[in-house]
Scaffold this motif. Structure first.
Motif, PDB file in Angstrom:
ATOM      1  N   LEU A 123     -27.426 -35.846 -66.853  1.00 54.15           N
ATOM      2  CA  LEU A 123     -26.519 -35.383 -67.915  1.00 54.15           C
ATOM      3  C   LEU A 123     -27.084 -35.728 -69.293  1.00 54.15           C
ATOM      4  O   LEU A 123     -26.990 -34.941 -70.239  1.00 54.15           O
ATOM      5  CB  LEU A 123     -25.131 -36.028 -67.742  1.00 54.15           C
ATOM      6  CG  LEU A 123     -24.263 -35.463 -66.610  1.00 54.15           C
ATOM      7  CD1 LEU A 123     -22.987 -36.303 -66.449  1.00 54.15           C
ATOM      8  CD2 LEU A 123     -23.900 -34.001 -66.900  1.00 54.15           C
ATOM      9  N   ALA A 124     -27.667 -36.910 -69.401  1.00 49.93           N
ATOM     10  CA  ALA A 124     -28.254 -37.314 -70.687  1.00 49.93           C
ATOM     11  C   ALA A 124     -29.404 -36.379 -71.056  1.00 49.93           C
ATOM     12  O   ALA A 124     -29.543 -35.957 -72.209  1.00 49.93           O
ATOM     13  CB  ALA A 124     -28.739 -38.758 -70.610  1.00 49.93           C
ATOM     14  N   ARG A 125     -30.220 -36.057 -70.062  1.00 52.36           N
ATOM     15  CA  ARG A 125     -31.335 -35.148 -70.298  1.00 52.36           C
ATOM     16  C   ARG A 125     -30.833 -33.780 -70.767  1.00 52.36           C
ATOM     17  O   ARG A 125     -31.359 -33.204 -71.719  1.00 52.36           O
ATOM     18  CB  ARG A 125     -32.151 -34.993 -69.001  1.00 52.36           C
ATOM     19  CG  ARG A 125     -33.498 -34.333 -69.178  1.00 52.36           C
ATOM     20  CD  ARG A 125     -34.221 -34.128 -67.856  1.00 52.36           C
ATOM     21  NE  ARG A 125     -33.578 -33.149 -67.000  1.00 52.36           N
ATOM     22  CZ  ARG A 125     -33.617 -31.822 -67.187  1.00 52.36           C
ATOM     23  NH1 ARG A 125     -34.280 -31.340 -68.207  1.00 52.36           N
ATOM     24  NH2 ARG A 125     -33.005 -31.010 -66.360  1.00 52.36           N
ATOM     25  N   LEU A 126     -29.788 -33.292 -70.088  1.00 50.67           N
ATOM     26  CA  LEU A 126     -29.250 -31.987 -70.451  1.00 50.67           C
ATOM     27  C   LEU A 126     -28.638 -32.000 -71.848  1.00 50.67           C
ATOM     28  O   LEU A 126     -28.648 -30.993 -72.555  1.00 50.67           O
ATOM     29  CB  LEU A 126     -28.190 -31.549 -69.426  1.00 50.67           C
ATOM     30  CG  LEU A 126     -28.748 -31.166 -68.049  1.00 50.67           C
ATOM     31  CD1 LEU A 126     -27.619 -30.972 -67.046  1.00 50.67           C
ATOM     32  CD2 LEU A 126     -29.601 -29.897 -68.154  1.00 50.67           C
ATOM     33  N   ALA A 127     -28.088 -33.119 -72.235  1.00 51.83           N
ATOM     34  CA  ALA A 127     -27.413 -33.205 -73.542  1.00 51.83           C
ATOM     35  C   ALA A 127     -28.400 -33.380 -74.698  1.00 51.83           C
ATOM     36  O   ALA A 127     -28.062 -33.129 -75.858  1.00 51.83           O
ATOM     37  CB  ALA A 127     -26.438 -34.383 -73.540  1.00 51.83           C
ATOM     38  N   PHE A 128     -29.605 -33.779 -74.370  1.00 46.91           N
ATOM     39  CA  PHE A 128     -30.501 -34.277 -75.418  1.00 46.91           C
ATOM     40  C   PHE A 128     -30.818 -33.261 -76.517  1.00 46.91           C
ATOM     41  O   PHE A 128     -30.623 -33.525 -77.704  1.00 46.91           O
ATOM     42  CB  PHE A 128     -31.794 -34.821 -74.782  1.00 46.91           C
ATOM     43  CG  PHE A 128     -32.788 -35.338 -75.769  1.00 46.91           C
ATOM     44  CD1 PHE A 128     -32.402 -36.200 -76.795  1.00 46.91           C
ATOM     45  CD2 PHE A 128     -34.124 -34.957 -75.699  1.00 46.91           C
ATOM     46  CE1 PHE A 128     -33.327 -36.680 -77.715  1.00 46.91           C
ATOM     47  CE2 PHE A 128     -35.057 -35.438 -76.623  1.00 46.91           C
ATOM     48  CZ  PHE A 128     -34.651 -36.292 -77.631  1.00 46.91           C
ATOM     49  N   ASP A 129     -31.322 -32.077 -76.128  1.00 41.02           N
ATOM     50  CA  ASP A 129     -31.730 -31.121 -77.161  1.00 41.02           C
ATOM     51  C   ASP A 129     -30.566 -30.739 -78.073  1.00 41.02           C
ATOM     52  O   ASP A 129     -30.729 -30.614 -79.284  1.00 41.02           O
ATOM     53  CB  ASP A 129     -32.316 -29.855 -76.519  1.00 41.02           C
ATOM     54  CG  ASP A 129     -33.769 -30.051 -76.088  1.00 41.02           C
ATOM     55  OD1 ASP A 129     -34.409 -30.998 -76.570  1.00 41.02           O
ATOM     56  OD2 ASP A 129     -34.249 -29.248 -75.261  1.00 41.02           O
ATOM     57  N   SER A 130     -29.419 -30.575 -77.464  1.00 41.56           N
ATOM     58  CA  SER A 130     -28.265 -30.197 -78.263  1.00 41.56           C
ATOM     59  C   SER A 130     -27.831 -31.362 -79.159  1.00 41.56           C
ATOM     60  O   SER A 130     -27.601 -31.190 -80.360  1.00 41.56           O
ATOM     61  CB  SER A 130     -27.142 -29.759 -77.319  1.00 41.56           C
ATOM     62  OG  SER A 130     -25.895 -29.907 -77.940  1.00 41.56           O
ATOM     63  N   TYR A 131     -27.759 -32.554 -78.610  1.00 44.55           N
ATOM     64  CA  TYR A 131     -27.266 -33.692 -79.392  1.00 44.55           C
ATOM     65  C   TYR A 131     -28.230 -34.067 -80.514  1.00 44.55           C
ATOM     66  O   TYR A 131     -27.817 -34.334 -81.647  1.00 44.55           O
ATOM     67  CB  TYR A 131     -27.010 -34.897 -78.480  1.00 44.55           C
ATOM     68  CG  TYR A 131     -26.451 -36.071 -79.244  1.00 44.55           C
ATOM     69  CD1 TYR A 131     -25.268 -35.929 -79.983  1.00 44.55           C
ATOM     70  CD2 TYR A 131     -27.093 -37.301 -79.253  1.00 44.55           C
ATOM     71  CE1 TYR A 131     -24.751 -36.996 -80.706  1.00 44.55           C
ATOM     72  CE2 TYR A 131     -26.589 -38.366 -79.974  1.00 44.55           C
ATOM     73  CZ  TYR A 131     -25.413 -38.205 -80.700  1.00 44.55           C
ATOM     74  OH  TYR A 131     -24.914 -39.265 -81.428  1.00 44.55           O
TER      75      TYR A 131
END
Lengths: 541, 541
Positions: A54-62
């Motif tokens: 989940l952290a990986r998926l959130a990274f680019d957006s965050y």
């Protein structure tokens, strides 16, 4: 609105609350020995993987949110923590044995830290935007348009510390640094205060939701062993680690991080005895006052601070003997107090045993044995030992940290030997000089050594008490930390989870906001070598 | 005045010239195979110890010189290098097989880099001075006077690179960064160009003497094996490492540094295939031009650049096929050229063999076999291979760097698969996008991935050619480098050998110059949270 003040034993993983199936554990009130409900479910490998993914998926957006969005998010976390009110204070007191005033103070510091970081993020701290405009006419070769910013390094694993259930735990310094610059965070809660961790974790989860951020920006994992932490640091999605704890723990994480297919940076704050140098004129002029200050600093928070003064050096003689006696007398008025965990109390007791059994260390003072009503085995009785500098130089183990209210008085032949002992120290978080004007030369002799050995040099004060401000350094050469190039307290900590990226000849439409000519984020930038205000770049070259 | 243009085979260690007794070796002219005189004596353990001990002794004094003194020193080194004139150019050409124009250009870059760093040091770059004045009335607790600066980390070990005998060797980027901020330097010369190294080393030694600096500020060690480098990194006086070279070499140094009693930071720049993405509209509109630019970049300097384009991705189809054919035709006009060393030529040949033998890699083009008069085994014949993206995803070894003028064309089904391949890459120094307006969406899709994977993103250009400027990043996530938080080119490299130190309540007389109220160094400083010009601090609080 969900009730954020419940404690259920579940972990916030992304937007979900997850009951870990990896075995369960409960918190303990160290003061009473009472087991506290509820049971907390330890994470399994799959929970670690889910949090990291989940952290990986959130990274680019965050990481591509604006500084304002991240600042608002940090402020929302602060607000939510305050809103937990009594529930948080009571649970943190129960889980740590720390007094209410301390917990309230620590909460204030934690919240102020989040807000300070928010204010610094808003003005662009850490981005370090640089623009070298194209120079097409340059001879012999034209220069391209080259721009640079620092971007978030990736998802960060943060380990909560036992001795700061708020300021160095779930929403502590490393979490604030990482979230401030755009790194999702996966926290491994310290098993000594899981309830406090869950409460704070839920407030971050709620702030993620309320601010419309991707769920993977924050997750929390429970475990009362080492498996989850090890799996977390080894996970490919994790790109950096923040840790505050023991040397053994920090070194173990350094090894795991270095052994990965992609080694990653570890910021572990580990071990320090924080030497104090009592220079001759100061000791002669105000020995009694120094003894009072020393005992106060030594016993503050039952000595459970990374900056506890564990070693005091003076020139052998009447004044240093008097200081020792004064400190010993003052110490007898300090009652034994409960430590954070039975494990820490046991480690303290064995550290004391080691000194008692040591052939050359002389017991020089002991705190009151009776204490605050808890079992004797849970309490730390302050302790003072004395050795000669020659003994310390001959046996390095004497200088090892005993976590708790224990300190070693080291009698040196003269200031020259003081410097010799200083040269022998490993890296330290702090070094303290007590000196008067007549000691100026001695201080001058010691200062270059202390600069090499410590992250912070304290003059005529005591090392405990770490201000959260721009100029603070809570760090130091190994083994004080794993990486002396950084600090874990103060706004300079914002830089630790960043890396530089350069953009060559990108058109305005594809450049990140921080580097567009129009400067939509109003950042200070270095344009053609000169620091500019929040202006736009009007012409190239 | 000593004659600095002699080459004697001795090492400058502090103020002495030392003939190493650890065996001897000679340089080789790779173009002719001719052995070059004189013999160079490899260092022994005692030479390493002497160089490191001198560096340790010099450290406190050197790091406390003013920025002006260090800037003058860097400029003196630059001047001395220029004064070496023909002697340096001829020896560097002979030892590397690189053409005169390239060596002259590299000398210009090396000298300009020293001067640029000098100018940045003069204005206080890297010091990051911060002052939080005391706030005695603050409630509930007063704030102490807290000040911070970054200081030199300690003596630095620098390893010369084979492919840049000047710009990444004895007086190259890492040496300039370290000397600029006050770190003594011990260089391990690359054995392929010991004469060039001695010449440059003597000029630094002369500049140390002429500027009245302690002799230990600079030493140079020879060795044609690995023992001296390993001992250097393991020596307790060394506090950081700079390296440019192979992945195997860099990883070996990382392991030695991590295994020390005091682990130290390693900046190793190691390995990169520098992927180039040819987006569909650009490829359709200007495929021929792209093929010309690609072959030019691929064969520049016989492909012996860290930023050589070793992998080119396009969407499978007629335009990509045409690009491949155009590139293959252009390649046939490129004659084989001599590589830096027989070892590098042999490694290139075996990399080519590996691709020739690979079941799925298809030979797609080959440079002219005849070359510049050197033995065939010393020459590199440029080579092009083609695979489908599915093959590359299935076999990571296909994507490994072959150091030299070899590149792999990767046919992707579509832009989605391009992104998939990008996600699969390890860390890179650079990533290049060739795109036209119609490719904007595709570029937008790829950019976030490239930001995570590379230190520099190049638009509509080629990755070779690294500008020395403020905004340059020559770095990237592992394994491009060992530490993606830094750059080895550009003025941001000044920060890599620094660590923060904080001073609490020190009187003005004992504070370092950078932090005194009167601001004698005229530094920009952050006072009470606000960046101030070169002003003095007039009141506290």
């Amino acid at each position: 609105m969900t009730d954020l003040t419940r404690i259920t034993g579940e972990m916030p993983i992304g937007a979900s609350m997850v009951h870990g199936e990896g075995g369960c554990f409960r918190a303990l009130d160290p003061a009473t020995g009472e087991v506290l409900e509820p049971a907390f479910g330890s994470a399994q490998e799959s929970d670690v993987a889910r949090a990291c993914e989940l952290a990986r998926l959130a990274f680019d957006s965050y990481r591509n949110t604006t500084p304002d969005v991240r600042a608002n998010f940090l402020e929302a976390i602060a607000e939510n923590i305050v809103a937990l009110g009594e529930t948080l204070v009571q649970r943190a007191c129960a889980e740590t044995g720390l007094p209410r005033a301390r917990i309230e103070g620590e909460r204030g510091r934690t919240v102020a830290q989040l807000r300070l970081f928010a204010s610094r993020v808003r003005v662009g701290d850490g981005i370090d935007a640089r623009i070298d405009p194209a120079f097409p006419e340059r001879q012999p070769l034209p220069r391209a348009d080259i721009r640079m910013q620092r971007i978030a390094v990736g998802p960060v694993a943060v380990f909560g510390a036992s001795n700061f259930p708020l300021a160095f735990s779930v929403a502590g310094g490393d979490t604030a640094s990482a979230l401030a610059v755009g790194c999702p965070v996966v926290v491994k809660a310290h098993p000594a205060h899981p309830g406090t961790s869950e409460l704070v974790g839920r407030t971050i989860q709620a702030a993620v939701r309320a601010n419309g951020l991707p769920e993977g920006v924050f997750s929390l994992l429970f475990d009362d062993g080492f498996v989850v932490g090890a799996a977390l640091v080894a996970h490919p999605a994790i790109k950096a680690v923040g840790f505050t704890g023991s040397r053994r723990g920090g070194v173990a994480l350094m090894k795991i991080a270095a052994a990965r297919a992609e080694p990653i940076p570890v910021y572990a704050e580990m071990s320090s005895v924080n030497p104090v140098f009592l220079l001759p004129a100061a000791l002669a002029a105000r020995g009694k006052e120094l003894a009072i200050g020393f005992v106060e600093s030594l016993t503050l928070g039952v000595g459970q601070f990374c900056t506890n003064p564990g070693l005091v050096l003076g020139v052998a003689g009447a004044a240093f003997e008097q200081f020792k006696e004064d400190a010993a007398v003052l110490l007898t008025t300090r009652s034994a107090s409960v430590m954070l965990t039975p494990g820490i109390a046991a480690a303290y007791a064995s550290g004391i045993d080691r000194l008692n059994d040591h052939p050359v260390a002389r017991a020089a003072g002991r705190g009151e044995g009776e204490g605050d009503g808890c079992a004797a085995s849970a309490r730390a009785q302050a302790a003072l030992y004395a050795v000669d500098a020659d003994n310390l130089l001959a046996d390095p183990s004497l200088g090892e940290e005993v976590f708790g209210p224990c300190s070693l008085l080291v009698a040196c032949r003269d200031v020259v030997q003081m410097r010799e002992v200083a040269e022998y120290f490993e890296g330290q978080l702090t070094a303290t000089l007590q000196f008067d004007e007549a000691d100026d030369n001695a201080a001058r002799t010691l200062l270059p050594v202390l600069e090499r050995k410590a992250g912070r040099i304290v003059a005529n004060g005591w090392p405990t008490g770490v201000e959260v401000c721009d100029a603070m350094v809570h760090g130091g050469p190994y083994p004080a930390t794993s990486d002396g190039r950084s600090t874990s307290v103060g706004t300079a900590a914002i830089e630790r989870f960043l890396r530089p990226v350069c953009y060559q000849n990108l058109p305005q439409t594809l450049l990140p906001d921080a580097l567009r000519d129009a400067n939509p984020l109003c950042l200070p930038r270095r344009v053609d070598g000169v620091l500019a205000g929040s202006e736009s770049v009007t012409e190239a070259g």
